[in-house]
Motif scaffolding. Structure first.
Motif, PDB file in Angstrom:
ATOM      1  N   PRO A 109     -10.040   7.587   4.427  1.00  0.00           N
ATOM      2  CA  PRO A 109     -11.210   8.475   4.414  1.00  0.00           C
ATOM      3  C   PRO A 109     -10.865   9.966   4.382  1.00  0.00           C
ATOM      4  N   ASP A 110      -9.700  10.341   4.951  1.00  0.00           N
ATOM      5  CA  ASP A 110      -9.312  11.765   4.924  1.00  0.00           C
ATOM      6  C   ASP A 110      -8.623  12.160   3.619  1.00  0.00           C
ATOM      7  N   GLY A 111      -8.515  11.217   2.666  1.00  0.00           N
ATOM      8  CA  GLY A 111      -7.928  11.506   1.362  1.00  0.00           C
ATOM      9  C   GLY A 111      -6.459  11.147   1.220  1.00  0.00           C
ATOM     10  N   THR A 112      -5.828  10.702   2.303  1.00  0.00           N
ATOM     11  CA  THR A 112      -4.405  10.354   2.243  1.00  0.00           C
ATOM     12  C   THR A 112      -4.194   9.139   1.342  1.00  0.00           C
ATOM     13  N   PRO A 113      -3.278   9.248   0.376  1.00  0.00           N
ATOM     14  CA  PRO A 113      -2.984   8.102  -0.475  1.00  0.00           C
ATOM     15  C   PRO A 113      -1.984   7.153   0.198  1.00  0.00           C
ATOM     16  N   TRP A 114      -2.043   5.905  -0.192  1.00  0.00           N
ATOM     17  CA  TRP A 114      -1.036   4.930   0.230  1.00  0.00           C
ATOM     18  C   TRP A 114       0.139   5.039  -0.719  1.00  0.00           C
ATOM     19  N   GLU A 115       1.349   4.932  -0.165  1.00  0.00           N
ATOM     20  CA  GLU A 115       2.566   4.951  -0.964  1.00  0.00           C
ATOM     21  C   GLU A 115       3.370   3.700  -0.673  1.00  0.00           C
ATOM     22  N   CYS A 116       4.082   3.197  -1.678  1.00  0.00           N
ATOM     23  CA  CYS A 116       4.889   1.989  -1.521  1.00  0.00           C
ATOM     24  C   CYS A 116       6.327   2.260  -1.947  1.00  0.00           C
ATOM     25  N   ALA A 117       7.251   1.497  -1.356  1.00  0.00           N
ATOM     26  CA  ALA A 117       8.674   1.605  -1.676  1.00  0.00           C
ATOM     27  C   ALA A 117       9.333   0.275  -1.343  1.00  0.00           C
ATOM     28  N   THR A 118      10.580   0.137  -1.724  1.00  0.00           N
ATOM     29  CA  THR A 118      11.372  -1.017  -1.291  1.00  0.00           C
ATOM     30  C   THR A 118      12.574  -0.496  -0.518  1.00  0.00           C
ATOM     31  N   PHE A 119      13.051  -1.322   0.387  1.00  0.00           N
ATOM     32  CA  PHE A 119      14.118  -0.974   1.319  1.00  0.00           C
ATOM     33  C   PHE A 119      15.131  -2.101   1.303  1.00  0.00           C
ATOM     34  N   LYS A 120      16.403  -1.787   1.140  1.00  0.00           N
ATOM     35  CA  LYS A 120      17.449  -2.815   1.136  1.00  0.00           C
ATOM     36  C   LYS A 120      17.892  -3.133   2.555  1.00  0.00           C
ATOM     37  N   ILE A 121      18.034  -4.425   2.836  1.00  0.00           N
ATOM     38  CA  ILE A 121      18.555  -4.888   4.118  1.00  0.00           C
ATOM     39  C   ILE A 121      19.612  -5.953   3.843  1.00  0.00           C
ATOM     40  N   ALA A 167      -1.493  -3.016  -7.224  1.00  0.00           N
ATOM     41  CA  ALA A 167      -2.403  -3.999  -6.622  1.00  0.00           C
ATOM     42  C   ALA A 167      -1.571  -5.061  -5.924  1.00  0.00           C
ATOM     43  N   PRO A 168      -2.057  -5.609  -4.802  1.00  0.00           N
ATOM     44  CA  PRO A 168      -1.314  -6.666  -4.109  1.00  0.00           C
ATOM     45  C   PRO A 168      -1.119  -7.870  -5.026  1.00  0.00           C
ATOM     46  N   THR A 169      -0.048  -8.591  -4.775  1.00  0.00           N
ATOM     47  CA  THR A 169       0.210  -9.815  -5.534  1.00  0.00           C
ATOM     48  C   THR A 169      -0.570 -10.965  -4.926  1.00  0.00           C
ATOM     49  N   ASN A 170      -0.738 -12.030  -5.673  1.00  0.00           N
ATOM     50  CA  ASN A 170      -1.406 -13.215  -5.129  1.00  0.00           C
ATOM     51  C   ASN A 170      -0.675 -13.742  -3.907  1.00  0.00           C
ATOM     52  N   LEU A 171       0.638 -13.553  -3.863  1.00  0.00           N
ATOM     53  CA  LEU A 171       1.406 -14.007  -2.711  1.00  0.00           C
ATOM     54  C   LEU A 171       1.015 -13.248  -1.449  1.00  0.00           C
ATOM     55  N   GLN A 172       0.414 -12.093  -1.600  1.00  0.00           N
ATOM     56  CA  GLN A 172      -0.017 -11.313  -0.448  1.00  0.00           C
ATOM     57  C   GLN A 172      -1.431 -11.694  -0.028  1.00  0.00           C
ATOM     58  N   GLY A 173      -2.001 -12.670  -0.677  1.00  0.00           N
ATOM     59  CA  GLY A 173      -3.310 -13.161  -0.273  1.00  0.00           C
ATOM     60  C   GLY A 173      -4.449 -12.222  -0.585  1.00  0.00           C
ATOM     61  N   ALA A 174      -4.262 -11.359  -1.571  1.00  0.00           N
ATOM     62  CA  ALA A 174      -5.325 -10.413  -1.894  1.00  0.00           C
ATOM     63  C   ALA A 174      -5.530 -10.379  -3.404  1.00  0.00           C
ATOM     64  N   ASP A 175      -6.760 -10.404  -3.815  1.00  0.00           N
ATOM     65  CA  ASP A 175      -7.073 -10.296  -5.228  1.00  0.00           C
ATOM     66  C   ASP A 175      -7.682  -8.934  -5.543  1.00  0.00           C
ATOM     67  N   ALA A 176      -7.635  -8.028  -4.591  1.00  0.00           N
ATOM     68  CA  ALA A 176      -8.232  -6.702  -4.765  1.00  0.00           C
ATOM     69  C   ALA A 176      -7.298  -5.810  -5.576  1.00  0.00           C
ATOM     70  N   GLY A 177      -7.783  -4.657  -5.924  1.00  0.00           N
ATOM     71  CA  GLY A 177      -6.966  -3.687  -6.620  1.00  0.00           C
ATOM     72  C   GLY A 177      -6.012  -2.993  -5.662  1.00  0.00           C
ATOM     73  N   ALA A 178      -5.330  -1.990  -6.165  1.00  0.00           N
ATOM     74  CA  ALA A 178      -4.426  -1.211  -5.334  1.00  0.00           C
ATOM     75  C   ALA A 178      -5.212  -0.577  -4.186  1.00  0.00           C
ATOM     76  N   PRO A 179      -4.552  -0.368  -3.042  1.00  0.00           N
ATOM     77  CA  PRO A 179      -5.279   0.215  -1.913  1.00  0.00           C
ATOM     78  C   PRO A 179      -5.791   1.609  -2.241  1.00  0.00           C
ATOM     79  N   GLY A 180      -7.029   1.888  -1.837  1.00  0.00           N
ATOM     80  CA  GLY A 180      -7.617   3.206  -2.054  1.00  0.00           C
ATOM     81  C   GLY A 180      -7.107   4.199  -1.032  1.00  0.00           C
ATOM     82  N   ARG A 181      -7.572   5.407  -1.146  1.00  0.00           N
ATOM     83  CA  ARG A 181      -7.178   6.434  -0.182  1.00  0.00           C
ATOM     84  C   ARG A 181      -7.870   6.207   1.162  1.00  0.00           C
TER      85      ARG A 181
END
Length: 134
Positions: free
Chosen positions: A39-51, A23-37
């Motif tokens: 409409p075509d069923g594709t799930p959202w995926e998250c990762a971190t990237f070093k810079i 679920a997004p953090t409060n810092l992201q301005g969202a109080d909703a749950g994790a993003p849903g799929r």
């Protein structure tokens, strides 16, 4: 390393570990749950990237940026083209929270492109900005 030096292999050779999004953090301005799929069923995926913390010293300290993606779903006879990276502007706008909200607008692009966005430094799940005092 001198300014303008190429990025080290430890950064350019990163293999991202994509997982289900929390679920997004409060810092992201969202109080909703994790993003849903999508409409075509594709799930959202998250990762971190070093810079690099400082691109003038690309071999120095690094920070993490949060990423989100929905992998392309090519239709019959089509091929995946690549990734489209969205930056929703700001300051302070979370691409991790925003992209799922606007994904329906990019339905046609999603057929051949991975939809990708990120939280800029200091926003949401990315590394915070640390201000120095005088």
């Amino acid at each position: 390393m001198s300014p303008g030096a190429p990025l080290p292999d430890s950064l350019t050779g990163q293999k991202l570990s994509w997982k289900s999004c929390p679920a997004p953090t409060n810092l992201q301005g969202a109080d909703a749950g994790a993003p849903g799929r999508l409409p075509d069923g594709t799930p959202w995926e998250c990762a971190t990237f070093k810079i690099p913390l400082d691109y003038a010293d690309p071999g120095g300290d690094t920070i993490n940026l949060a990423l989100i993606r929905a992998k392309a779903r090519p239709e019959d006879g089509q091929k995946r083209i690549g990734s489209l990276v969205f930056h929703f502007g700001g300051p302070g706008v979370s691409g991790v929270a925003e992209l799922p909200q606007f994904a329906n607008d990019y339905r046609d692009l999603h057929a051949r492109y991975d939809l990708v966005s990120f939280d800029p430094r200091g926003v949401g799940a990315s590394a915070p900005v640390r201000c120095l005092n005088d």
